[in-house]
Design an enzyme around this catalytic site. Structure first.
Site, PDB file in Angstrom:
ATOM      1  N   LYS A 184       0.860  -1.184   0.000  1.00 36.56           N
ATOM      2  CA  LYS A 184       0.000   0.000   0.000  1.00 36.56           C
ATOM      3  C   LYS A 184       0.895   1.231   0.000  1.00 36.56           C
ATOM      4  O   LYS A 184       1.418   1.647   1.034  1.00 36.56           O
ATOM      5  CB  LYS A 184      -0.930   0.033   1.221  1.00 36.56           C
ATOM      6  CG  LYS A 184      -2.005   1.125   1.113  1.00 36.56           C
ATOM      7  CD  LYS A 184      -2.609   1.466   2.443  1.00 36.56           C
ATOM      8  CE  LYS A 184      -1.686   2.274   3.298  1.00 36.56           C
ATOM      9  NZ  LYS A 184      -1.352   3.601   2.699  1.00 36.56           N
ATOM     10  N   CYS A 294      13.594  10.854   7.058  1.00 37.03           N
ATOM     11  CA  CYS A 294      13.729  10.490   8.477  1.00 37.03           C
ATOM     12  C   CYS A 294      15.182  10.555   8.904  1.00 37.03           C
ATOM     13  O   CYS A 294      15.475  10.683  10.094  1.00 37.03           O
ATOM     14  CB  CYS A 294      13.147   9.107   8.725  1.00 37.03           C
ATOM     15  SG  CYS A 294      13.831   7.829   7.654  1.00 37.03           S
ATOM     16  N   GLU A 391      10.249  16.321  14.544  1.00 35.36           N
ATOM     17  CA  GLU A 391      10.869  16.153  13.235  1.00 35.36           C
ATOM     18  C   GLU A 391      10.455  17.319  12.334  1.00 35.36           C
ATOM     19  O   GLU A 391       9.257  17.591  12.173  1.00 35.36           O
ATOM     20  CB  GLU A 391      10.408  14.828  12.628  1.00 35.36           C
ATOM     21  CG  GLU A 391      11.460  14.139  11.808  1.00 35.36           C
ATOM     22  CD  GLU A 391      11.064  12.729  11.399  1.00 35.36           C
ATOM     23  OE1 GLU A 391      11.887  12.083  10.742  1.00 35.36           O
ATOM     24  OE2 GLU A 391       9.959  12.274  11.723  1.00 35.36           O
TER      25      GLU A 391
END
Length: 488
Positions: A184, A294, A391
């Site tokens: 997905k 990330c 983040e």
């Protein structure tokens, strides 16, 4: 290499679901729009899967599992290798496709084709190296056989920021191990995965081994798949809060899980660092993918004796960066993925400034169409600033100062995350100390980019579980089985 116009390329991307080796429409012919973040315009409409479509994909993966697991490793590896070759053949098209749907500069998209393709090549080689062990029991009463078996059907959920590499990094080891998969992709950037599925099909992958469902209703489609007892593995790359929710769901059926979650990477510059080398590393660690990674450096922890010079040098490099659509020549800063991402980056910058940080450069949205934010530098960031805890996922450099090694380590480790760290020092002894001192799953010593298909990628603490890539990566999709054969 193939070269297509934007329109030709987009029309060549399948706009349906890939289930059981067939391209099929979503139930009710529901569609979702994919937009170019540089313009905000729709570039392709594709099938929008329902929960029922997701279950059809799982049915296909389950039906194909036994035959695929029994397929010789060499054959599995050759299919991965043929897909690698097709990715290289179409690398220009894939790079352009990623730029159109995600926004990254074309040069970086080309780099991702190389990086993403390497997972196909690496795991095509690892497929034939799956091995166990054999030996006598210590008591001499029998012989131990330890073999490796594929875990079974897998559900792979990929993020939007590296559309090709995040797909190949999960699909390749799963297929090499003998597992079938349902993938997905993120609704924001599904086109690269659909194109990749088309290449797998061309490479001769048997029907049902790879299934792709694109959807705007992630939880609606994912929850029934994860709840099904036939699924044996869940792999997710994305935010830590979503990862935690998925782990809870996976616990009901005690699924094997791989979680590559959030990061808050420290970039530590010691007083003995080669500053030019550190600045080069900073530009790569922060601005690659427009800061939307990330692994992006989030907190620049710089020794007070060199902090001002470091900030000045980075500012000079930032001033030369060109903002624009990733397809334009010379562009180094493309758009963020959407307006929400722009708002978040700006909120973090403004919060830091409000608390006392100095805005060195940038600090605002670029006016006009698209989701652009200026490359930004803030220095003297107070410890209570949100930008040091969250983040950023944008082109923002936040600088804090330290005075000695112990303080630098304390600041670097002062986070719930532990994905990657970067250290710049000319002292080999200090570099070796940092390997042990910094609480992260990966570390770059005097480098700003460290991802490699041959290396284990992953973090500690709330940055995730498991590893992707390297010889470790295939074992995420294998289960050891121990057999005892008595001597009599």
């Amino acid at each position: 290499m193939s070269h297509s116009t934007e329109t030709q390329l987009l029309n060549a991307v399948p706009n349906q679901l890939f289930i059981g080796g067939q391209w099929v429409a979503a139930s009710g012919n529901k569609m979702l729009d994919v937009t170019d973040p540089a313009t905000g315009k729709v570039i392709r409409s594709i099938s929008d899967a329902s929960a029922g479509d997701g279950m059809r994909a799982l049915d296909a993966a389950v039906a194909a599992q036994d035959a695929w697991a029994a397929t010789p490793a060499r054959e599995r590896g050759e299919i991965l290798r043929r897909t690698f070759d097709l990715v290289q053949k179409h690398r220009d098209d894939i790079a352009l496709l990623m730029t159109l749907e995600m926004g990254k500069p074309l040069a970086e998209a080309n780099g991702e084709v190389t990086y993403g393709g390497e997972f196909l090549r690496w795991f095509s080689e690892e497929a034939v190296r799956i091995s166990g062990r054999f030996g006598n029991t210590p008591e001499g009463t029998g012989r131990m056989i330890v073999s490796q078996r594929p875990v079974g059907p897998c559900f792979l959920i990929t993020p939007w920021n590296f559309p090709l590499a995040m797909a190949t990094r999960k699909i390749a080891p799963a297929l090499a191990a003998g597992c079938t998969v349902v993938v997905k992709p993120a609704a924001l950037t599904p086109l690269s995965t659909l194109f990749l599925a088309k290449l797998f099909e061309e490479a001769g992958l048997p029907a049902g081994v790879l299934n792709v469902v694109t959807t705007s209703s992630s939880s609606e489609v994912s929850e029934p798949i994860i709840a099904d007892s036939r699924l044996r593995k869940l792999s997710f790359t994305g935010s830590t809060p979503v990862g935690k929710a998925l782990i809870k769901q996976a616990s009901e059926n005690v699924l094997r899980t791989s979680m590559e979650l959030g990061g808050n990477a420290p970039f530590v510059v010691f007083d003995d660092a080669d500053l030019d080398k550190a600045v080069d590393g900073a530009m790569a660690a922060k601005f690659r993918n427009i800061g939307q990674a990330c692994t992006a450096a989030n907190r620049f922890i710089v020794h007070s004796s060199v902090a001002a010079e470091f900030a000045e040098k980075v500012a000079a490099r930032v001033a030369d960066m060109k903002i624009g659509r990733g397809t334009e020549d010379g562009v180094t800063i493309g758009p963020l993925i959407n307006d929400k991402a722009v708002d978040k980056a700006d909120e973090l910058v403004q919060d830091a400034v409000k608390r006392g940080a100095t805005l060195v450069s940038g600090g605002k949205r670029v006016e006009g169409e698209g989701s652009f934010y200026e490359p930004t530098i803030v220095s003297g960031v107070p410890a209570d600033s949100d930008i040091l805890r969250e983040e950023i996922f944008g082109p923002v450099v936040s600088i804090v100062e330290f005075t000695d090694e112990a303080e630098g380590v304390r600041l670097a480790n002062d986070t719930e995350y532990g994905l990657v760290s970067y250290v710049f020092t000319e002292s080999l002894a200090r570099g070796n100390r940092m390997i042990d001192a910094l609480d992260t799953g990966m570390m770059g010593l005097n480098v700003g980019v460290l991802s490699n298909a041959a290396a284990p990628f992953g973090g500690v603490k709330q940055s995730g579980i498991g590893r992707e890539g390297g010889s470790e990566g295939i074992h995420e999709y294998l289960s050891p089985k121990y057999t005892l054969v008595p001597n009599s």
